[in-house]
Design a protein around this motif. Sequence first.
Motif, short mmCIF file in Angstrom:
data_model
loop_
_atom_site.label_atom_id
_atom_site.label_comp_id
_atom_site.label_asym_id
_atom_site.label_seq_id
_atom_site.Cartn_x
_atom_site.Cartn_y
_atom_site.Cartn_z
N PRO A 12 0.81 -1.22 0.00
CA PRO A 12 0.00 0.00 0.00
C PRO A 12 0.85 1.27 0.00
N SER A 14 -0.78 4.28 0.67
CA SER A 14 -1.49 5.25 1.52
C SER A 14 -1.74 4.66 2.90
N THR A 15 -2.06 5.52 3.84
CA THR A 15 -2.42 5.07 5.18
C THR A 15 -3.67 4.20 5.12
N TYR A 16 -4.63 4.59 4.29
CA TYR A 16 -5.85 3.80 4.12
C TYR A 16 -5.52 2.40 3.63
N LEU A 18 -2.68 0.81 3.93
CA LEU A 18 -1.96 0.11 4.99
C LEU A 18 -2.94 -0.42 6.04
N CYS A 19 -3.96 0.35 6.36
CA CYS A 19 -4.97 -0.11 7.32
C CYS A 19 -5.72 -1.32 6.79
N LYS A 20 -6.09 -1.30 5.50
CA LYS A 20 -6.78 -2.45 4.91
C LYS A 20 -5.88 -3.68 4.93
N LYS A 21 -4.62 -3.50 4.60
CA LYS A 21 -3.67 -4.63 4.59
C LYS A 21 -3.51 -5.19 6.01
N THR A 22 -3.39 -4.32 6.99
CA THR A 22 -3.22 -4.75 8.37
C THR A 22 -4.46 -5.50 8.87
#
Length: 184
Positions: A12, A14-16, A18-22
């Motif tokens: 990812p 973007s922060t968004y 990264l959040c989805k991946k996490t």
Amino acid sequence: GVCHEADTPLVPASTYGLCKKTCFELFTRFVEQTPELDGAWGRLFFLYGPREDDYRLLASAIAKLLRGEPMEVGFDRLERDYLFILDAARGLVDLLESDCSGAINLAAGQAIGLGELVSAAARRIGADEHLRLGGRPRDDEAHPSPVVVADTRRARDELGWRPTWTLEDALDQTIAWWRNESER
């Protein structure tokens, strides 16, 4: 390029993202550590439709074009796999009711150029004259993937799902919602 559930790395930007991946990684770990559970993760691609935030490309374009304002699409040659929200909703319900497990791509399975997508909306609105394509140069560092499209074989073969809305019908539904919103 083509994104496969099993072997396309999730990187990812973007922060968004990264959040989805996490969330996906935590979900996967939880399912692996809980033998009585089986889990599936619907991997949604580029969604559009009624009620979309107007900062998103297609929603922004439709809202501006309906007001008769100019719309500039700078990265018009980038290609993305767009999916109408009602097809996405049906795909998620089908996934919930299935025996599928793991990540599964829910997408159209074909890419469309951003300029082509917005041009189709402009034609349906009758506002072609307000659309400007290629207003900004392509920034390869900001947009390293000229094409992002999902491999949807698992959705088709294992889930029995595929999109049913045509681009034209989906755009008409989306434009009608924005037209109604502008009259409020």
